[in-house]
Design an enzyme around this catalytic site. Structure first.
Site, PDB file in Angstrom:
ATOM      1  CD  GLU A   1      33.431 -36.508  35.621  1.00 36.83           C
ATOM      2  OE1 GLU A   1      32.584 -36.503  34.694  1.00 36.83           O
ATOM      3  OE2 GLU A   1      33.826 -35.335  35.967  1.00 36.83           O
TER       4      GLU A   1
ATOM      5  CE  LYS B   1      31.964 -28.902  36.433  1.00 29.93           C
ATOM      6  NZ  LYS B   1      33.242 -28.753  35.605  1.00 29.93           N
TER       7      LYS B   1
END
Length: 433
Positions: free
Chosen positions: A209, A343
């Site tokens: 990330e 999500k």
């Protein structure tokens, strides 16, 4: 002019070099929407199914040709001729056609890519940006806000090849007055963190990330080096910048023994002990949000954690709730956590995602819009965060174009809205208003 004339799927590559599904939805009048499904590394067991081919001769079994076949076949056949503006109907057709509880026939990756591409095509046909169309779908037309970023600047757990057990150590630039300023502050802390790590002889390679992934002496040291970086950037920790963590505790929970095994530190904890460990970190550092502080199945432990910390900080359920309204409703009823991570590939359609955000907000829970560790250049979550006025976004660090694509889209949206989307900073975080 919003009738669907063609639906097309293709196999593309995500930020980890794995295949994923990209879909195009074409409408009358030449309007086209295109979107790609993200993919997680630390996944909740109750997430909608991401369909993979399992053919070891292609992409080590991770190909998505079966999902593509569903997009180009059954899904396309069912959607051609339908009105793209009716997002709920489009999603319902795909969900009903799939017919499984967890979208395992077509794959949530297939259904989601088409769902998002459809929303983009519909927005184009209406001559409006995606965030504006999402606000209309959400029943909150014209009500926008810019989200407070949670920037994952030290990666551990499943997102990095290091000895740090806790998966994400994040900063929130709460002292910023605008999203653009928040991004600048985050970048300045990120660059100063590189200097701090180098000065201590630590590696500055990045994880999935975009955050640094050094081997550290302890999880607390991750917070300490971030504190140093914040000061070096000229900011005051706790005033200009606050801290957040994603424990992703399911990844180090030993189900058979019923203990949390933090191998990096050589320590084990019961649920109650781990809750007190986290409470100690909250006392020591200005941590205002903790995500997945226990295993997804440890609801008794979460009840204790919520009693212990729920009136002080935001407790976010990711693997705990998996963007699923049935599970979230149970959590709300039992007083578990006070926030949900959103999500959309956990549930598999835009309509169901909007329902989860609404349920959370109606119950006084916050909703944090999130990327996955396997991402693409698709920046739909930026529009989702603004269009639902969710208030918070988690989309990685200040490196890797799959992460910064979302920040750049937010900067563009803020500029386009020219003051119509306030940046509320710390007020958006549960327990901090």
């Amino acid at each position: 002019m919003s009738k669907i004339v063609k639906v097309l799927g293709r196999e593309i590559i995500d930020s980890r070099g794995n295949p994923t599904v990209e879909a195009e939805v074409h409408l009358e009048g030449g309007f086209v929407g295109m979107a790609a499904a993200p993919s997680g590394a630390s996944t909740g067991s109750r997430e909608a199914l991401e369909l993979r081919d399992g053919d070891k001769a292609r992409f080590l079994g991770k190909g998505v040709l079966k999902a593509i076949e569903a997009v180009n076949g059954a899904i396309a056949d069912a959607l051609v001729g339908k009105d793209a503006k009716d997002q709920a109907a489009i999603d319902a057709i795909m969900i009903e056609l799939d017919g499984t509880e967890n979208k395992s026939k077509f794959g949530a990756n297939a259904i989601l890519a088409v769902s998002l591409a459809n929303a983009k095509a519909a927005a184009a046909s209406k001559g409006m940006p995606l965030y504006e169309h999402i606000a209309e779908l959400n029943g909150t037309a014209g009500q926008f806000s810019m989200p407070l970023p949670m920037m994952n600047i030290i990666n551990g757990g499943e997102h990095a090849d290091n000895n740090v057990d806790i998966q994400e150590f994040m900063i929130q630039p709460v002292g910023a007055k605008t999203l653009k300023e928040a991004v600048r502050m985050g970048a300045e802390v990120f660059h100063n963190l590189a200097k701090v790590l180098k000065s201590k002889g630590y590696n500055t390679a990045v994880g999935d990330e975009g955050g640094f992934a050094p081997n550290l002496k302890s999880n607390a040291e991750a917070l300490e080096v971030i504190a140093e970086a914040v000061a070096a950037a000229g900011y005051v920790l706790g005033k200009d910048v606050t801290l957040a963590m994603d424990c992703a505790a399911s990844e180090f929970f030993d189900k058979e023994a019923g203990i949390y095994n933090m191998k990096g530190e050589g320590k084990t904890f019961t649920s109650e002990e781990f809750n007190h460990y986290l409470a100690g970190l909250v006392e020591q550092f200005p941590i205002v949000s903790i995500e997945d502080g226990l295993d997804e199945s440890d609801w008794a432990g979460f009840a204790h954690q919520t009693q212990l910390l729920g009136d002080k900080i935001q407790l976010v359920g990711d693997d705990l709730f998996v963007t699923n309204t049935k599970i979230l409703a149970e959590g709300i009823e039992k007083g578990i956590a006070n926030s949900i991570l959103i999500k959309f590939n956990q549930i598999g359609s835009l309509t169901e995602t909007l329902a989860a955000i609404k349920m959370a907000k109606d119950a006084g829970y916050t909703a944090v819009i999130s990327h996955r560790s396997g991402e693409t250049e698709d920046a739909t979550i930026a529009d989702l965060a603004v269009g639902t006025a969710a208030g918070q976004i988690k989309t990685g660090s200040m490196s890797r174009s799959d992460r910064v694509a979302k920040y750049n889209q937010l900067i563009r949206i803020e500029e386009a809205l020219a003051g119509r989307a306030p940046f509320n900073g710390l007020k958006e975080v549960k327990g901090q208003a």
